[in-house]
Scaffold this active site. Structure first.
Site, PDB file in Angstrom:
ATOM      1  N   ASP A 118       7.140  -7.653 -13.201  1.00 45.11           N
ATOM      2  CA  ASP A 118       6.937  -7.765 -11.752  1.00 45.11           C
ATOM      3  C   ASP A 118       8.111  -8.643 -11.298  1.00 45.11           C
ATOM      4  O   ASP A 118       9.121  -8.741 -12.015  1.00 45.11           O
ATOM      5  CB  ASP A 118       5.558  -8.392 -11.432  1.00 45.11           C
ATOM      6  CG  ASP A 118       5.129  -8.188  -9.977  1.00 45.11           C
ATOM      7  OD1 ASP A 118       4.625  -7.112  -9.662  1.00 45.11           O
ATOM      8  OD2 ASP A 118       5.320  -9.105  -9.147  1.00 45.11           O
TER       9      ASP A 118
ATOM     10  N   LYS B 256      -3.360  -9.000 -13.776  1.00 47.15           N
ATOM     11  CA  LYS B 256      -2.043  -9.510 -13.375  1.00 47.15           C
ATOM     12  C   LYS B 256      -1.875 -10.890 -13.979  1.00 47.15           C
ATOM     13  O   LYS B 256      -2.865 -11.575 -14.237  1.00 47.15           O
ATOM     14  CB  LYS B 256      -1.966  -9.620 -11.850  1.00 47.15           C
ATOM     15  CG  LYS B 256      -0.565  -9.600 -11.294  1.00 47.15           C
ATOM     16  CD  LYS B 256      -0.109  -8.183 -11.052  1.00 47.15           C
ATOM     17  CE  LYS B 256       1.335  -8.073 -10.666  1.00 47.15           C
ATOM     18  NZ  LYS B 256       1.665  -6.721 -10.203  1.00 47.15           N
TER      19      LYS B 256
HETATM   20  N1  GLU Z   1       4.127  -4.925 -11.341  1.00 48.75           N
HETATM   21  C1  GLU Z   1       4.021  -3.519 -11.079  1.00 48.75           C
HETATM   22  C2  GLU Z   1       2.958  -3.282 -10.023  1.00 48.75           C
HETATM   23  O1  GLU Z   1       2.801  -4.078  -9.121  1.00 48.75           O
HETATM   24  C3  GLU Z   1       3.867  -2.696 -12.346  1.00 48.75           C
HETATM   25  C4  GLU Z   1       2.709  -3.043 -13.232  1.00 48.75           C
HETATM   26  C5  GLU Z   1       2.699  -2.311 -14.574  1.00 48.75           C
HETATM   27  O2  GLU Z   1       3.574  -1.481 -14.810  1.00 48.75           O
HETATM   28  O3  GLU Z   1       1.781  -2.602 -15.344  1.00 48.75           O
HETATM   29  O4  GLU Z   1       2.288  -2.289  -9.993  1.00 48.75           O
END
Ligand code: GLU
Length: 446
Positions: free
Chosen positions: A166, A126
């Protein structure tokens, strides 16, 4: 709390002081995992849990950029590369003033388990920044994204680490980030997901988290021979996840009563229909307006500064952000007859709220299972990029449905308790853990 759990958490706390969100996420997972690990000494002897809570790498960098007035601004950029046992790091970028290392570590940690649950070969990561895209011009957002990627590019790649969106990172930001990566590297690759359809994105990616959440709720309801028809649903949030969760609920015959933003929530007792939802989509995505405008336009109530958890409902979908539903909210929901809470956001329910749901023995689906549809379709976007091909809407949607069903099955397999109650939290934690732990064992002490 048993001794082993206490000792383990003390060590994590000691090493990660001032990281409350990360500790919260680790405690929640360790509570399910430690009893399981006790019964499986191979994981204990290899210190798998101790290794999983330590990020493989954390990158922190300066993001300097020039605003529209020609002034220098400085933000902080992060990428937490948490675990690559089952695939390259994968997870979104969050641009929001509340972003800290603790928030990104909790999100990266959750992502590791979530990605494993999808059954696709993706590790967890992340990233993000304390940059706030709100009230910034397109030009400023572009300048920021270009500066952010000018450092990040050396740490990511289609087979290394694949960021996505996100909170605060949508189509526009992914476009600017992708453009800068392509320019610096001189290659067109699948380094990011959530791309525009014309330039390598997948159909259904924008809808995936919200739709997947509702598919998961349908699976929960099926366990009691029930469906969404006629159910009253309260939703928080009005961003991407909330919009498409509402859309799918409406399509399935449920009544969506509320949506919210940081200013408060609207309560539409007749139910938000598709036409009104289209108004919200336009308001939020194009005008960047406030949800209170909905109440003025359609003559319904707006509750300033409040969250929708006191409204009577059958199903609650917290889709805004972490810790938005506390113990008192949970008690109010249960007392009002709510029997299912499924998290579209990451860790929206506090530990006290989760305890109240467990005590009342209602269905509680944690985000790492219920909102995994987003990253699952990101995984499908990666597959399509590697194939140099794109699938139709129906193909992607059917794969998404299948993945959500599989996640539900895993939760039932590991989460069914003696009295028959399904503890989705335990099921998701153990279901996500086993594949990662076995892969780490196979790959040695690395
Ligand atoms: N931010 C999204 C999550 O919390 C998607 C992450 C992504 O698609 O890599 O899963």
């Amino acid at each position: 709390m048993n001794d082993l759990l206490r000792q383990f958490l003390e060590k994590v706390q000691c090493r990660n002081t001032a990281e409350p969100e990360f500790l919260q996420a680790v405690s929640e997972v360790a509570e399910s995992l430690i009893p399981y690990i006790e019964k499986h000494p191979k994981y204990k002897n290899s210190k798998i849990l101790e290794r999983i809570v330590e990020p493989e790498r954390v990158i922190i960098f300066r993001v300097p950029w020039l605003n529209d007035k020609g002034e220098v601004e400085v933000n902080r950029g992060f990428r937490v590369q948490m675990n690559s046992a089952i695939g390259p790091y994968k997870g979104g970028l969050r641009f929001h003033p509340s972003v800290t290392l603790s928030v990104l570590k909790f999100l990266a940690f959750e992502q590791v388990f979530k990605n494993s649950l999808t059954g696709l070969p993706m590790g967890g990561g992340k990233g993000g920044s304390d940059f706030d895209p709100k009230n910034r011009s397109d030009n400023e957002v572009m300048k920021f994204c270009q500066s952010f990627m000018t450092e990040l590019y050396r740490h990511v790649g289609a087979d290394i680490d694949i960021p996505a969106g996100d909170i605060g990172v949508g189509n526009r930001e992914i476009g600017y980030l992708f453009g800068q990566y392509k320019r610096i590297k001189g290659e067109f690759s699948g380094v990011l997901t959530g791309k525009g359809y014309e330039w390598g994105g997948s159909l259904i990616r924008p809808e995936a988290t919200g739709y997947g959440l509702v598919y998961f709720v349908e699976e929960i309801l099926k366990t009691r021979g029930d469906s969404l028809v006629g159910k009253k649903v309260t939703i928080s949030g009005s961003g991407n996840v909330a919009q498409y969760a509402a859309e799918k609920c409406i399509a399935k015959g449920a009544k969506v009563l509320t949506m919210s933003d940081s200013g408060g929530f609207i309560y539409d007792p007749d139910g938000i229909d598709q036409e009104r939802l289209n108004y919200i989509k336009h308001l939020k995505d194009h005008e960047r307006g406030r949800i209170r405008e909905y109440a003025n336009k359609f003559n319904c109530s707006f509750f300033e500064g409040e969250r929708p958890w006191k409204i009577k409902c059958d199903i609650a979908l917290p889709n805004a952000t972490q810790n938005e539903l506390n113990g008192d909210d949970a008690i109010a929901l249960v007392e009002n007859g709510c029997f299912c809470v499924a998290e579209g956001a990451n860790m929206p329910c506090t530990p006290e709220a989760v305890a109240a749901f467990n005590q009342a023995r209602i269905f509680y689906a944690p985000g790492k299972a219920a909102n995994a549809g987003g990253v699952a379709v990101s995984g499908l976007e990666m597959s399509q990029n590697s194939l140099r091909f794109s699938w139709t809407r129906d193909e992607v949607d059917n794969k998404l449905k299948e993945i959500m069903k599989q996640i539900h099955k895993l939760c039932v397999k590991y989460g069914r308790e003696e009295d028959g109650h399904i503890n989705y939290e335990k099921g998701a934690n153990i279901g996500g853990f086993v594949k990662i732990a076995d892969s780490m064992l196979a790959q040695g002490v690395v």
